[in-house]
Every structure is written in C-alpha cells, then in structure tokens.
Scaffold this active site. Sequence first.
Site, PDB file in Angstrom:
ATOM      1  N   GLU A   1       0.566  -1.264   0.274  1.00 53.67           N
ATOM      2  CA  GLU A   1      -0.112   0.034   0.073  1.00 53.67           C
ATOM      3  C   GLU A   1       0.869   1.234  -0.151  1.00 53.67           C
ATOM      4  O   GLU A   1       1.985   1.311   0.175  1.00 53.67           O
ATOM      5  CB  GLU A   1      -0.812  -0.136   1.406  1.00 53.67           C
ATOM      6  CG  GLU A   1      -1.735  -1.229   1.444  1.00 53.67           C
ATOM      7  CD  GLU A   1      -2.447  -1.118   2.520  1.00 53.67           C
ATOM      8  OE1 GLU A   1      -2.196  -0.467   3.646  1.00 53.67           O
ATOM      9  OE2 GLU A   1      -3.080  -2.158   2.979  1.00 53.67           O
TER      10      GLU A   1
ATOM     11  N   LYS B   1       2.324   4.701   1.712  1.00 54.25           N
ATOM     12  CA  LYS B   1       2.384   5.290   2.781  1.00 54.25           C
ATOM     13  C   LYS B   1       1.975   6.660   2.749  1.00 54.25           C
ATOM     14  O   LYS B   1       2.918   7.419   2.313  1.00 54.25           O
ATOM     15  CB  LYS B   1       3.806   5.129   3.586  1.00 54.25           C
ATOM     16  CG  LYS B   1       3.812   5.382   4.831  1.00 54.25           C
ATOM     17  CD  LYS B   1       5.237   5.122   5.520  1.00 54.25           C
ATOM     18  CE  LYS B   1       5.098   5.473   6.895  1.00 54.25           C
ATOM     19  NZ  LYS B   1       4.666   6.921   7.480  1.00 54.25           N
TER      20      LYS B   1
ATOM     21  N   ASP C   1       1.040  10.453   3.473  1.00 56.29           N
ATOM     22  CA  ASP C   1       1.915  11.365   4.344  1.00 56.29           C
ATOM     23  C   ASP C   1       0.735  12.504   4.644  1.00 56.29           C
ATOM     24  O   ASP C   1       0.687  13.498   3.985  1.00 56.29           O
ATOM     25  CB  ASP C   1       2.931  11.996   3.554  1.00 56.29           C
ATOM     26  CG  ASP C   1       4.109  12.659   4.617  1.00 56.29           C
ATOM     27  OD1 ASP C   1       3.959  12.380   5.717  1.00 56.29           O
ATOM     28  OD2 ASP C   1       4.941  13.232   3.906  1.00 56.29           O
TER      29      ASP C   1
ATOM     30  N   TYR D   1      -7.068   2.635   6.196  1.00 60.16           N
ATOM     31  CA  TYR D   1      -6.415   1.489   5.908  1.00 60.16           C
ATOM     32  C   TYR D   1      -6.364   0.460   7.069  1.00 60.16           C
ATOM     33  O   TYR D   1      -6.044  -0.518   6.707  1.00 60.16           O
ATOM     34  CB  TYR D   1      -4.973   1.914   5.730  1.00 60.16           C
ATOM     35  CG  TYR D   1      -4.312   2.724   6.639  1.00 60.16           C
ATOM     36  CD1 TYR D   1      -4.083   2.356   7.746  1.00 60.16           C
ATOM     37  CD2 TYR D   1      -4.087   4.024   6.201  1.00 60.16           C
ATOM     38  CE1 TYR D   1      -3.490   3.336   8.912  1.00 60.16           C
ATOM     39  CE2 TYR D   1      -3.391   4.994   7.156  1.00 60.16           C
ATOM     40  CZ  TYR D   1      -3.434   4.791   8.498  1.00 60.16           C
ATOM     41  OH  TYR D   1      -2.770   5.598   9.471  1.00 60.16           O
TER      42      TYR D   1
ATOM     43  N   LYS E   1      10.749   3.634   3.539  1.00 60.50           N
ATOM     44  CA  LYS E   1      10.355   4.729   3.458  1.00 60.50           C
ATOM     45  C   LYS E   1      11.426   5.310   2.410  1.00 60.50           C
ATOM     46  O   LYS E   1      12.342   4.984   1.729  1.00 60.50           O
ATOM     47  CB  LYS E   1      11.348   5.516   4.515  1.00 60.50           C
ATOM     48  CG  LYS E   1      10.622   5.426   6.011  1.00 60.50           C
ATOM     49  CD  LYS E   1       9.435   6.564   6.159  1.00 60.50           C
ATOM     50  CE  LYS E   1      10.028   7.633   6.814  1.00 60.50           C
ATOM     51  NZ  LYS E   1       9.040   8.716   7.252  1.00 60.50           N
TER      52      LYS E   1
ATOM     53  N   CYS F   1      10.727  46.084 -17.422  1.00 60.74           N
ATOM     54  CA  CYS F   1      10.516  44.607 -18.038  1.00 60.74           C
ATOM     55  C   CYS F   1      12.280  44.217 -18.477  1.00 60.74           C
ATOM     56  O   CYS F   1      12.869  45.177 -18.942  1.00 60.74           O
ATOM     57  CB  CYS F   1       9.966  45.016 -19.274  1.00 60.74           C
ATOM     58  SG  CYS F   1      10.009  43.175 -20.094  1.00 60.74           S
TER      59      CYS F   1
ATOM     60  N   CYS G   1      12.413  44.182 -22.405  1.00 56.26           N
ATOM     61  CA  CYS G   1      12.284  45.231 -23.412  1.00 56.26           C
ATOM     62  C   CYS G   1      12.570  46.535 -22.685  1.00 56.26           C
ATOM     63  O   CYS G   1      12.229  47.626 -23.137  1.00 56.26           O
ATOM     64  CB  CYS G   1      11.084  45.206 -24.154  1.00 56.26           C
ATOM     65  SG  CYS G   1       9.359  45.481 -22.998  1.00 56.26           S
TER      66      CYS G   1
ATOM     67  N   CYS H   1       4.635  43.369 -17.853  1.00 59.28           N
ATOM     68  CA  CYS H   1       5.353  44.202 -18.664  1.00 59.28           C
ATOM     69  C   CYS H   1       4.074  44.802 -19.343  1.00 59.28           C
ATOM     70  O   CYS H   1       3.273  43.891 -19.903  1.00 59.28           O
ATOM     71  CB  CYS H   1       6.203  43.439 -19.723  1.00 59.28           C
ATOM     72  SG  CYS H   1       6.801  44.338 -20.960  1.00 59.28           S
TER      73      CYS H   1
ATOM     74  N   CYS I   1       6.988  43.911 -26.885  1.00 62.18           N
ATOM     75  CA  CYS I   1       7.942  43.184 -26.067  1.00 62.18           C
ATOM     76  C   CYS I   1       8.348  41.894 -26.776  1.00 62.18           C
ATOM     77  O   CYS I   1       7.328  41.170 -26.871  1.00 62.18           O
ATOM     78  CB  CYS I   1       7.693  43.042 -24.646  1.00 62.18           C
ATOM     79  SG  CYS I   1       8.552  42.108 -23.780  1.00 62.18           S
TER      80      CYS I   1
END
Length: 652
Positions: A112, A114, A116, A217, A303, A394, A397, A410, A416
Amino acid sequence: MDLFFNKKQRMQELVEQLAELATAYYMTDEPLVSDAEYDLLYDELVELEKEVGEVLPSSPTRRVGAEPIKQFSQHTHIQRLYSLDKVNSLTELENWCNKILAQFPDTEFSLEHKLDGLTINLTYEDGKLISAATRGNGIVGEQILTQVATIKSVPLTIKFKGKIEIQGEGHMRLSVLEKLNQSGGEILKNARNAAAGALRNLDPKVTAKRNLDMYCYNVGYVEGKDFENQKQMLEFLKENSLPTDSYTKYYTSVSELTSEIEKINRSEMDILIDGMVVKVCSYKTRAALGYTDRFPKWAVAYKFPAEEAITTIEKINWQVGRTGKLTPLAILAPVNLAGATISRATLNNYDDILRKRVSVGSRVFIRRSNDVIPEILGNVDENAKSTEVMPTKCPECFSHIEQRGVHIFCTNSLSCKVQIVSRLTHFASRNAMNIEMFADKTAAMLIEQLNITSIPQLYELKEEQLIGLPLFGVKKASSLISSIENSKDCSLASFLYGLGIPNVGIKTAKDLAAKFFSFENVKNASAEQLLSVNDIGEIIANSIIEFFADERIAKDIDKLFALGVSPREEKAKESGGVFSGMTVVVTGKLESMTRPEAEEKIAELGGAATSSVSKKTDLLVCGTDAGSKLTKAQSLGIRVIDESEFLEMIGR
Ligand code: IVH
C-alpha cells in the site's frame, strides 16, 4: 404540530438521500445525479433546518464547519494505535519479508501507499460517526470530530451497526494544495503540513476550506465481526462507503513486490506519499506474529529517499511570459534531490519572495513537488528578511511594468519581443493550432524581419515574403504557408487553448468546448455559467471574462475569423442520446422553453444544434410562426417535428 413532524421527516429523508448520493459521488465514478440536482436537495435541507431550528446529527450541512472551539478535548482510543517499523532500503525490506516467509512459507503480502498526512481514528456506533481523533501517544489523542466532519468523503453514517474504530490518514491532494497556493493568501509549504495544520485548527471553517481527503487503511476495534485477511477488511470498508486508496497490490513473490516499488513514480501522483507499507494479509499469521510495544510485527514501512534538500540561491531571474507576467526563477547551487540534480526552482511572484524571506545568497529548503520544477519552501534562517527588490522595468524590453494583484506585468504587450515570441509559439504549438515548423527561432525571425507583432498577421503572410529570409528556402516557405493555411480548420478546444487565456490550459479548453459547443457561447458565457464547468473556479472564470472583455483581443479574434480561421463547433459527447449524431435546427416559437434552451437540450442528448437549414440538417423542430426554414426543410425532404413530438423525444 403535524406540519413540524412532516418537516422533520422530510429532513431525515433528505439526509439519507444526500448521504446516498455523496457515497455514489465519492466511491464510484458514476454520480447518480448532476451537481445541480444535488445542490437543490441540499438547499432544501438547509431551508428546513432553518425553519425547524435543528440540524440532524448526520446532516451534510455540518460539513461546512461548525463554530470554532476553545480547545480540543482528549479522546481515549478503544484499541491503541500502533506505529510502523521502518526499513530504509529494498534489501532490508527483502530481508524482512524473507524472515516471515521462513516461518510462514505461504504468506501473501499486501503493498500500500504510505500516505503522508495525519492519522485519524474514526469511531462509528449504531452506524453513526461519533468520534474522530488524532493519534496522540497511541492511547489518548485529541477529539477532532467537527474538523473531520468537513472531509466530504468521510461518511457521517455507515451500514454497519456495531461499534467500530477505523484508522486512516487525513491528507491533502497535491492538486488541491496547488490550487490553494494559487488563490493567494498564506503559502502552504507542503501537503502534509497543510492537512495536519487544518485538522488541528480550532476553527472547523478553516479545515473545510482546505478541502481535505481521507483514506482508511485499518480496522482497529470491531464489535461482532472477524476478518480473515486484508482483502476482506478492505472490502468491508468499501461496502461501508469508507474511502480507501484504490492502490493495494498483493504479492507472494518478494522480488515482484520490490520491483513494483522501484516502478513507483511519485511525481505522477496526486497524493503525497513518503513510502510504501507492506503487510501480511492473513489475520491468522498476524496473530501468530504479534506486536512489539510500539508496532505490529506483521507490517513494515519502506521509506523513500528524502525529497527535501538544502541549497543556496545563486541568482534570481525575472522571466517574461506570453501574458507579460514577470515570474521570478531562482537559480540554485546544484543539489541532489531524490536522485535528480536540481538547479532551478520557481518563486511565484514578488510576494512569494517576501513571504519565503529569500534573496540571492539565501540558504533554502527545496522540495520536489508534482511539477517538473521543484519549489522553494522557505529560508533555512527563520529570522531572515528578503532584500530582493522588485523590478522597475521589464528585463527584456525595458518598458514600464504594472502591478495587478500579486503579479507584475510588462505593459508593452505589442512589442516586447519575448512576449510576442511566446504568444506566437504557444498559438502554433501542437495542442493549439498545430502549425508545424513553427519554433521559437521562426517566431523571433518573423518578428525581426517582417515586423510580425500579432497572431492575425500570421494568416496574412505570403510565401514571397518568406523566401530568402534566413533559414528559408522555397520549399520551407511553402510548407510553412500551407501549415498556417491548414490550421484554419481547427477544433474549438485547440483554438481556445491557442489564444493563451491566462489560467486556461488544454484541459480547461477542452472542458469549455464540451460544455459550450461554440466559440460565441464561450465568449458570451456568464461567470455563473463558467463556474458550472467542472474544475473552473473563480480565478479561471474571471480570467476568461477579462480576456474576452479586452478590446484589443476581441479585435484580433475578429480579424482571425475574417482571415478564415474557423474553429469547428463541438458536438456533444453523449452517445446513445436520442439526437446522437444528428444535426438539428429549431425554428419558430416554442411554448415550453426558449430556443436556446431547446438547443442546449439537443446538445445534451448527443445532437448538434445549428441555426440554418441545409442538406446536412437531419431534423427540424418547428414551433409556431415558423417561416422560411420550414419551407426550406420541406423542400429538402428533411424530417419536421412539432413541439409535442420534440418534448416526447427529450422525455418530458
Ligand atoms: S497501518 C497497525 N497503513 O504511517 C496498523 N499506516 O509511520 C498500523 N500510514 O501511524 C498502521 N499509510 O498513520 C498503515 N497504508 C498505511 C499507512 C499508514 C500511512 C501512517 C500511519 C502510521 C504511520 C507510521
């Protein structure tokens, strides 16, 4: 008195019906009713609860979050909660399994995820959820029932009537975390902390907003029920509508089990897992193996290698996207993170930099997220302040920039170059208009040499203009022109995606096309209509509305249509609907609904509703006062039906 009794009875009915509908929604892929129908029943219940002044214990309205509490009360678990023994490598895992196999040669193992998140221990009695507690020290935890009740997949009632304790993990989907982080407000560093923090928040309304999930579970304590093995236990959980992870695999071969673990790709998953759990399936063998004082000897957690690392920010580059948005990208001292070398990470905007307190030179935690580019969680030095300054021009440009909400843009969208290149290449990309041979370089050259600054200009290009340009010969020029020409016939979804509406990716574009069928319908959709599309929230709905409200954009779109671009109207998906595969026209005045409503119904039932009669028309729905469409249909020998026949077809 009678009336009051009737109302309470109706409340009870609604509570039961809503629970059934919610189960179908969360446990299967086939909801029994539409969201709108569910909402109608839910609203009726809310009204009745107000009138009667009472909320039944299992009412789903409790899920929106009760009043904040002052402190959590303590809860003593009936069966103590065990932790899991750990192994850190696949070799150690193999040894663990082999040791058990030496003693019990026929052992089958379950594998299964695990999860978190935060352990939750649910208690049901007489079919009702009466407690939900944190793990605490395994013997006594904290009562978080009102918080857990906000998790919509956790049933408030179950079929099984005996007293039972069920353990599982409260968690936050990674897509939910991403959405929450995009919606502004506090940045949640990771899904685990976000879930654990929400469940341990005294205000259940905060928990409700975090949109958590739970996977069960294990059954800890149960009255009057014996399980032979893990499969039976999980089956029992499912029968009782308790949410479980659909991933559980069974192995008798250890090498097959470990090679499955090697195949796990966390970056493709929407849940956060930090390892895999291996359990002995047979309850008899479990009993024989027993427990230590902290964990069962019949289960173990493998793990995964760490997904977090520490590194230094070497530089922060502000990148300009196709909407002109400036996004800071952190260039990192290369570091290994779960097997990959990482040297870049996104910092969403200037606010994000301030909130995470980072600058060039900062030591930072980084974490692999479900995106390709990892995220920066925060500064290692908790007291640091960011010294980063917001750009004033920007970077591409040197034009003015403008702040809109938390982002900066911008303003020079017309010239640009970086913006135009990325708009053009996005428009031409495969999921969009699929204009072959149109890479960044081509776009940059067209801008430089032919002064192309907008998408419609692509459709005005002539072969002669291209021949002789750097990289272009006669053949290449003619292929590009024909690719551009071919792209005029495109799907609605590709066109919508290609326009580059902020926050609208290909999936949303497809959803929009499937819901609204034509470009006009999408463009004219109200916020309410947009919000009714799955996965479209306020941010996306606003993006779409603002996009189409922009006059320059509207002009460019009109130009595209005038130049022959013609997104195909989407046909409704429902196969087997009475109008499946048919092109239907509605004309005249209908008594029972408006014409657009009739057209929507036709689309829902698999047909394409169009406005003019032609040879392609299969059916004409004719109301009163019909004019030329009726005569034309008759002359073409098209089947004509009246309103009552239409109503019969749609099942009214
Ligand atoms: S079984 C006696 N199965 O991991 C049963 N635990 O590090 C013991 N966890 O406290 C737990 N996913 O909160 C089990 N599929 C899973 C799990 C799981 C996550 C958590 C659980 C436990 C912790 C131990």
